[in-house]
Design an enzyme around this catalytic site. Structure first.
Site, PDB file in Angstrom:
ATOM      1  N   ASP A  21       1.396  -0.965  -0.128  1.00 48.10           N
ATOM      2  CA  ASP A  21      -0.019  -0.084  -0.037  1.00 48.10           C
ATOM      3  C   ASP A  21       0.845   1.081  -0.258  1.00 48.10           C
ATOM      4  O   ASP A  21       2.013   1.929   0.025  1.00 48.10           O
ATOM      5  CB  ASP A  21      -1.006  -0.249   1.069  1.00 48.10           C
ATOM      6  CG  ASP A  21      -2.196   0.873   1.192  1.00 48.10           C
ATOM      7  OD1 ASP A  21      -2.489   1.818   0.106  1.00 48.10           O
ATOM      8  OD2 ASP A  21      -2.923   0.980   2.513  1.00 48.10           O
ATOM      9  N   GLY A  24       0.420   5.141  -4.221  1.00 46.61           N
ATOM     10  CA  GLY A  24      -0.595   6.785  -4.828  1.00 46.61           C
ATOM     11  C   GLY A  24       0.202   7.465  -3.985  1.00 46.61           C
ATOM     12  O   GLY A  24       0.425   8.396  -4.622  1.00 46.61           O
ATOM     13  N   SER A  66      -6.822  -5.745  -5.833  1.00 44.29           N
ATOM     14  CA  SER A  66      -7.794  -6.497  -5.414  1.00 44.29           C
ATOM     15  C   SER A  66      -9.283  -6.120  -5.929  1.00 44.29           C
ATOM     16  O   SER A  66      -9.570  -5.180  -6.898  1.00 44.29           O
ATOM     17  CB  SER A  66      -8.851  -5.291  -3.583  1.00 44.29           C
ATOM     18  OG  SER A  66      -9.261  -4.276  -3.899  1.00 44.29           O
ATOM     19  N   THR A  67     -10.616  -6.961  -5.828  1.00 44.32           N
ATOM     20  CA  THR A  67     -11.786  -6.543  -6.577  1.00 44.32           C
ATOM     21  C   THR A  67     -12.574  -5.569  -5.955  1.00 44.32           C
ATOM     22  O   THR A  67     -12.571  -4.600  -7.429  1.00 44.32           O
ATOM     23  CB  THR A  67     -12.979  -7.698  -5.407  1.00 44.32           C
ATOM     24  OG1 THR A  67     -12.346  -8.887  -5.780  1.00 44.32           O
ATOM     25  CG2 THR A  67     -13.633  -8.208  -6.892  1.00 44.32           C
ATOM     26  N   ASN A  69     -10.531  -2.535  -6.029  1.00 43.91           N
ATOM     27  CA  ASN A  69      -9.481  -1.728  -7.688  1.00 43.91           C
ATOM     28  C   ASN A  69      -9.981  -0.934  -8.730  1.00 43.91           C
ATOM     29  O   ASN A  69      -9.827  -0.435  -9.114  1.00 43.91           O
ATOM     30  CB  ASN A  69      -8.602  -2.821  -7.088  1.00 43.91           C
ATOM     31  CG  ASN A  69      -7.551  -2.398  -5.920  1.00 43.91           C
ATOM     32  OD1 ASN A  69      -6.700  -3.231  -6.174  1.00 43.91           O
ATOM     33  ND2 ASN A  69      -7.870  -1.469  -4.878  1.00 43.91           N
TER      34      ASN A  69
HETATM   35  C1  FPP Z   1      -1.521   0.204  -3.262  1.00 43.06           C
HETATM   36  O1  FPP Z   1      -1.081   1.378  -3.409  1.00 43.06           O
HETATM   37  C2  FPP Z   1      -1.446  -0.875  -4.938  1.00 43.06           C
HETATM   38  C3  FPP Z   1      -1.955  -1.282  -5.681  1.00 43.06           C
HETATM   39  C4  FPP Z   1      -3.385  -2.082  -5.496  1.00 43.06           C
HETATM   40  C5  FPP Z   1      -0.909  -2.248  -6.660  1.00 43.06           C
HETATM   41  C6  FPP Z   1       0.037  -2.816  -6.202  1.00 43.06           C
HETATM   42  C7  FPP Z   1       0.228  -3.037  -7.807  1.00 43.06           C
HETATM   43  C8  FPP Z   1       2.252  -3.077  -7.988  1.00 43.06           C
HETATM   44  C9  FPP Z   1       3.510  -2.881  -6.597  1.00 43.06           C
HETATM   45  C10 FPP Z   1       2.754  -2.783  -9.217  1.00 43.06           C
HETATM   46  C11 FPP Z   1       2.031  -4.693 -10.391  1.00 43.06           C
HETATM   47  C12 FPP Z   1       2.408  -5.822  -9.120  1.00 43.06           C
HETATM   48  C13 FPP Z   1       2.982  -6.962  -9.501  1.00 43.06           C
HETATM   49  C14 FPP Z   1       3.182  -8.066  -8.615  1.00 43.06           C
HETATM   50  C15 FPP Z   1       3.792  -6.601 -11.082  1.00 43.06           C
HETATM   51  P1  FPP Z   1      -2.349   2.166  -3.490  1.00 43.06           P
HETATM   52  O2  FPP Z   1      -2.724   2.501  -5.338  1.00 43.06           O
HETATM   53  O3  FPP Z   1      -3.741   2.216  -2.638  1.00 43.06           O
HETATM   54  O4  FPP Z   1      -1.636   3.750  -2.743  1.00 43.06           O
HETATM   55  P2  FPP Z   1      -2.043   4.981  -1.933  1.00 43.06           P
HETATM   56  O5  FPP Z   1      -3.355   4.604  -1.394  1.00 43.06           O
HETATM   57  O6  FPP Z   1      -1.333   5.448  -1.264  1.00 43.06           O
HETATM   58  O7  FPP Z   1      -3.226   5.511  -3.144  1.00 43.06           O
END
Ligand code: FPP
Length: 247
Positions: A21, A24, A66-67, A69
């Site tokens: 997490d 972003g 996640s679902t 997302n």
């Molecule tokens: C959460 O941060 C991250 C995700 C929902 C996506 C995770 C994906 C990767 C690290 C890249 C690809 C992965 C692989 C296994 C190749 P957020 O976007 O929720 O951050 P925030 O809470 O600060 O908005």
């Protein structure tokens, strides 16, 4: 003393799960679009995977999508799906070199076709590797998984293969996506959020939780070592009677 040498290899968690997490917020901090955070998140995925495999952890599960997302802006969802395809194509060779098997949990057939195919190919190409299993949770949510398991069990009952009275923890576990994966001993969530967010709800009944303030793109091997050391200290306190504790 460096962190890695403080780890007791005899008491290593067999399975570590991570809620990645903060991509972003990391991007925002750097004045960049969110996708920039996800791209840098891939570096952290590599670090965590390498560190876990080098130590001898047998299963590493990463919550990649996640679902829920799907509700993000379309541009971000598309970019994430493309990034997954790109990363899978790029990293399968490295997984093979390092004897790491790829697996997935979640409703993966609902992923975009290219992502789904890249994933299936990655799973197929690494299926004989035995050092560690890297499990990607994609289009995953624990409630979906539990309902999916209920449907499977109901089908078995309908088909006369099981009776309702036979349904116990073992049978239920076997109906989950994680049927071949032991429950995680350690669950890490980054970015300072203290939530589970619909991840592995059944499987974490006895799991130790570790919350790291680091945003995922900043996550490095040392962060994983620190989490394992913390977990091992808790184990030492709660796992044994006081007379057994090493001073
Ligand atoms: C959460 O941060 C991250 C995700 C929902 C996506 C995770 C994906 C990767 C690290 C890249 C690809 C992965 C692989 C296994 C190749 P957020 O976007 O929720 O951050 P925030 O809470 O600060 O908005």
């Amino acid at each position: 003393m460096d962190l890695k040498s403080q780890i007791n290899l005899e008491k290593l968690p067999k399975h570590i799960a991570i809620i990645m997490d903060g991509n972003g917020r990391w991007a925002k901090q750097h004045g960049k679009p969110r996708v920039f955070g996800h791209k840098n998140g891939v570096i952290a995925v590599r670090e965590a995977t390498e560190a876990a495999a080098e130590l001898g952890v047998k299963f590493l599960t990463l919550y990649a999508f996640s679902t829920e997302n799907w509700n993000r802006p379309k541009l971000e969802v598309n970019a994430l799906m493309r990034l997954l395809v790109e990363t899978l194509h790029k990293e399968v060779e490295t997984l093979n070199k390092n004897d790491i098997r790829l697996q997935a949990i979640g409703d993966i057939s609902k992923l975009p076709e290219r992502t789904y195919q890249a994933l299936l190919q990655g799973i197929e190409d690494t299926k004989d590797n035995t050092r560690m299993t890297l499990v990607l949770a994609l289009n995953y949510s624990a409630r979906w998984e539990i309902i999916d398991a209920c449907r499977r069990l109901a089908q078995q009952v309908l088909a006369g293969e099981a009776s309702p009275a036979q349904i116990d923890e073992q049978l239920f576990s076997n109906a989950l996506n994680t049927r071949d994966i032991p429950d995680p001993e350690l669950l890490i969530r980054t970015s300072g959020e203290n939530r589970i967010s619909n991840f592995l709800l059944w499987q974490i009944a006895y799991t130790e939780l570790y919350f790291s303030p680091a945003f995922w793109p900043d996550f490095r091997k040392e962060h994983l070592y620190q989490a394992i050391i913390d977990y091992q200290q808790r184990e030492r306190r709660f796992g044994k009677i006081s007379e057994q504790l090493v001073q």
